[in-house]
Design a protein around this motif. Structure first.
Motif, PDB file in Angstrom:
ATOM      1  N   GLY A 139      -2.247 -62.710 -51.146  1.00  0.00           N
ATOM      2  CA  GLY A 139      -3.609 -62.395 -50.742  1.00  0.00           C
ATOM      3  C   GLY A 139      -4.577 -63.538 -50.947  1.00  0.00           C
ATOM      4  O   GLY A 139      -5.797 -63.356 -50.843  1.00  0.00           O
ATOM      5  N   VAL A 140      -4.074 -64.744 -51.232  1.00  0.00           N
ATOM      6  CA  VAL A 140      -4.940 -65.907 -51.448  1.00  0.00           C
ATOM      7  C   VAL A 140      -5.821 -66.147 -50.221  1.00  0.00           C
ATOM      8  O   VAL A 140      -5.411 -65.917 -49.080  1.00  0.00           O
ATOM      9  CB  VAL A 140      -4.092 -67.155 -51.758  1.00  0.00           C
ATOM     10  N   LYS A 141      -7.045 -66.594 -50.469  1.00  0.00           N
ATOM     11  CA  LYS A 141      -7.979 -66.908 -49.395  1.00  0.00           C
ATOM     12  C   LYS A 141      -8.400 -68.370 -49.495  1.00  0.00           C
ATOM     13  O   LYS A 141      -8.491 -68.941 -50.587  1.00  0.00           O
ATOM     14  CB  LYS A 141      -9.216 -66.017 -49.470  1.00  0.00           C
ATOM     15  N   ASP A 185      -4.046 -74.663 -37.885  1.00  0.00           N
ATOM     16  CA  ASP A 185      -3.696 -73.254 -37.706  1.00  0.00           C
ATOM     17  C   ASP A 185      -4.188 -72.401 -38.857  1.00  0.00           C
ATOM     18  O   ASP A 185      -4.563 -71.237 -38.682  1.00  0.00           O
ATOM     19  CB  ASP A 185      -2.182 -73.103 -37.544  1.00  0.00           C
ATOM     20  N   LEU A 186      -4.233 -72.971 -40.064  1.00  0.00           N
ATOM     21  CA  LEU A 186      -4.702 -72.227 -41.238  1.00  0.00           C
ATOM     22  C   LEU A 186      -6.201 -71.966 -41.157  1.00  0.00           C
ATOM     23  O   LEU A 186      -6.685 -70.900 -41.549  1.00  0.00           O
ATOM     24  CB  LEU A 186      -4.366 -73.009 -42.508  1.00  0.00           C
ATOM     25  N   MET A 187      -6.938 -72.936 -40.634  1.00  0.00           N
ATOM     26  CA  MET A 187      -8.381 -72.763 -40.483  1.00  0.00           C
ATOM     27  C   MET A 187      -8.724 -71.557 -39.612  1.00  0.00           C
ATOM     28  O   MET A 187      -9.698 -70.845 -39.872  1.00  0.00           O
ATOM     29  CB  MET A 187      -9.009 -74.009 -39.845  1.00  0.00           C
ATOM     30  N   GLU A 227      -6.187 -64.101 -41.653  1.00  0.00           N
ATOM     31  CA  GLU A 227      -5.462 -63.560 -42.798  1.00  0.00           C
ATOM     32  C   GLU A 227      -5.738 -64.375 -44.059  1.00  0.00           C
ATOM     33  O   GLU A 227      -5.738 -63.846 -45.171  1.00  0.00           O
ATOM     34  CB  GLU A 227      -3.958 -63.537 -42.516  1.00  0.00           C
ATOM     35  N   PHE A 228      -5.990 -65.673 -43.875  1.00  0.00           N
ATOM     36  CA  PHE A 228      -6.206 -66.565 -45.007  1.00  0.00           C
ATOM     37  C   PHE A 228      -7.625 -67.140 -45.060  1.00  0.00           C
ATOM     38  O   PHE A 228      -8.173 -67.330 -46.143  1.00  0.00           O
ATOM     39  CB  PHE A 228      -5.210 -67.732 -44.950  1.00  0.00           C
ATOM     40  N   SER A 229      -8.198 -67.437 -43.926  1.00  0.00           N
ATOM     41  CA  SER A 229      -9.425 -68.234 -43.875  1.00  0.00           C
ATOM     42  C   SER A 229     -10.689 -67.397 -44.058  1.00  0.00           C
ATOM     43  O   SER A 229     -10.872 -66.360 -43.412  1.00  0.00           O
ATOM     44  CB  SER A 229      -9.501 -68.975 -42.540  1.00  0.00           C
ATOM     45  N   LEU A 230     -11.580 -67.879 -44.929  1.00  0.00           N
ATOM     46  CA  LEU A 230     -12.908 -67.287 -45.121  1.00  0.00           C
ATOM     47  C   LEU A 230     -13.994 -68.198 -44.555  1.00  0.00           C
ATOM     48  O   LEU A 230     -15.173 -68.018 -44.864  1.00  0.00           O
ATOM     49  CB  LEU A 230     -13.174 -67.046 -46.615  1.00  0.00           C
TER      50      LEU A 230
END
Length: 330
Positions: free
Chosen positions: A279-281, A297-299, A303-306
């Motif tokens: 659940g890391v952000k 892609d992470l940006m 699901e991950f990016s705030l």
């Protein structure tokens, strides 16, 4: 909205912010976030007041966010651009500020490439007994208080959307990775994120971008601060990861072998996040160098990016700061 207890005329640094002041900002921002969700997004809180955005350095997010925040509070705004100002004719920065004071400015938002300029303007406003509040929107390698506060609000709002507060950081591990040496955002975040006992803040970068003296920032702080010259220990079991842009425009010497090698050693990718808690952000203050400090892609992965939430939070937090500084004069 009742004005919470607030005594600061200026916001230059977070170094001496108290837990109560952090909670006041967070709770006030939560109220304005609700306002921003309405169809009518304006309140008359600062109607009749003038907010001057004096940006002596280029900015997109911060300047637009402060301008929108002021307009949402019904304030009149004055926007300053150094390239088309009398500074090109030899006028001093303090004379520019006094010109805006003479126009009836109530609040000044200052950004400058040199550290200490917002403080100098605040001192001049105090000397003139003007009752004008000065808010630091980023000065050199000193601090960027509003960015750290919106980062804090973004994190705490995820943990408790109804009542974001500082104590929610207890038991959390947060990693900041990137160009910490040149980052005013990192310095302000160090103050805010270590303001509560029971949390861990880990800084990670190459030795050239994270000198040992940053350990002094943790002396006397409630939260625990640790430095790493490898990224893996910082990411292990982390709940939040903040990655910072390589500020090549501030690097006066060759501090990195190459951008490719930097990404291989410190870039935040999906593979690296596997070491973090489930659940890391991921946060990034922007602007980002895609494929350098963070994979593209992470940006863009919700699901991950705030990152988009940070931008949205910025308006509510800056509304809260302008309200707290100017609300008593409304």
């Amino acid at each position: 909205m009742a004005t919470p207890s607030w005594t600061r005329c200026h916001i230059i640094s977070l170094a001496d912010f108290t837990p109560d002041e952090y909670d006041t900002v967070l709770q006030t921002a939560a109220s304005f976030r609700e306002v921003l969700s309405r169809r009518m997004k304006k309140v008359p809180t600062l109607q009749g007041q003038v907010v001057a955005n004096l940006f002596f350095e280029p900015s997109t997010r911060t300047r637009s966010s402060f301008e929108l925040a002021a307009k949402r509070l019904s304030a009149d705004t004055l926007n300053f651009a150094a390239s088309s100002s009398s500074l090109t004719k030899g006028e001093t920065i303090l004379d520019t500020a006094k010109t805006y004071l003479a126009m009836g400015t109530d609040l000044m938002v200052i950004r400058h490439r040199d550290a200490g300029v917002p403080q100098a303007i605040a001192d001049e406003m105090d000397r003139l007994a003007s009752n004008v509040g000065v808010l630091n929107a980023g000065d050199g390698q000193h601090e960027h208080p509003s960015q750290a506060l919106l980062d804090l609000f973004t994190i705490c709002s995820l943990l408790d959307p109804e009542r974001p507060r500082l104590e929610l950081l207890k038991g959390k591990k947060i990693a900041i990775v990137g160009d910490i040496l040149h980052s005013r955002v990192a310095r302000s975040n160090i103050w805010s994120l270590t303001a509560i006992a029971g949390m861990e803040l880990h800084l990670a970068s190459s030795p050239t971008l994270l000198p040992q003296e940053f350990a002094d920032f943790g002396v006397g702080r409630s939260g625990q601060l640790q430095l790493h010259w490898q990224v893996e220990p910082a990411l292990e079991n982390a709940d939040f990861v903040m990655t910072l842009r390589l500020q090549k425009e501030r690097m006066s010497q060759h501090l990195l072998p190459s951008l490719r090698e930097y990404h291989q050693r410190y870039g935040i990718t999906r593979d690296r996040l596997q070491a973090c808690n489930r659940g890391v952000k991921v946060l990034h203050p922007g602007p980002a160098n895609r494929g350098v400090e963070i994979s593209s892609d992470l940006m863009d992965d919700p699901e991950f990016s705030l990152i988009s939430q940070q931008v949205t939070s910025g308006v509510a937090v800056r509304m809260a700061l302008l309200y707290l500084m100017g609300g008593g004069k409304a």
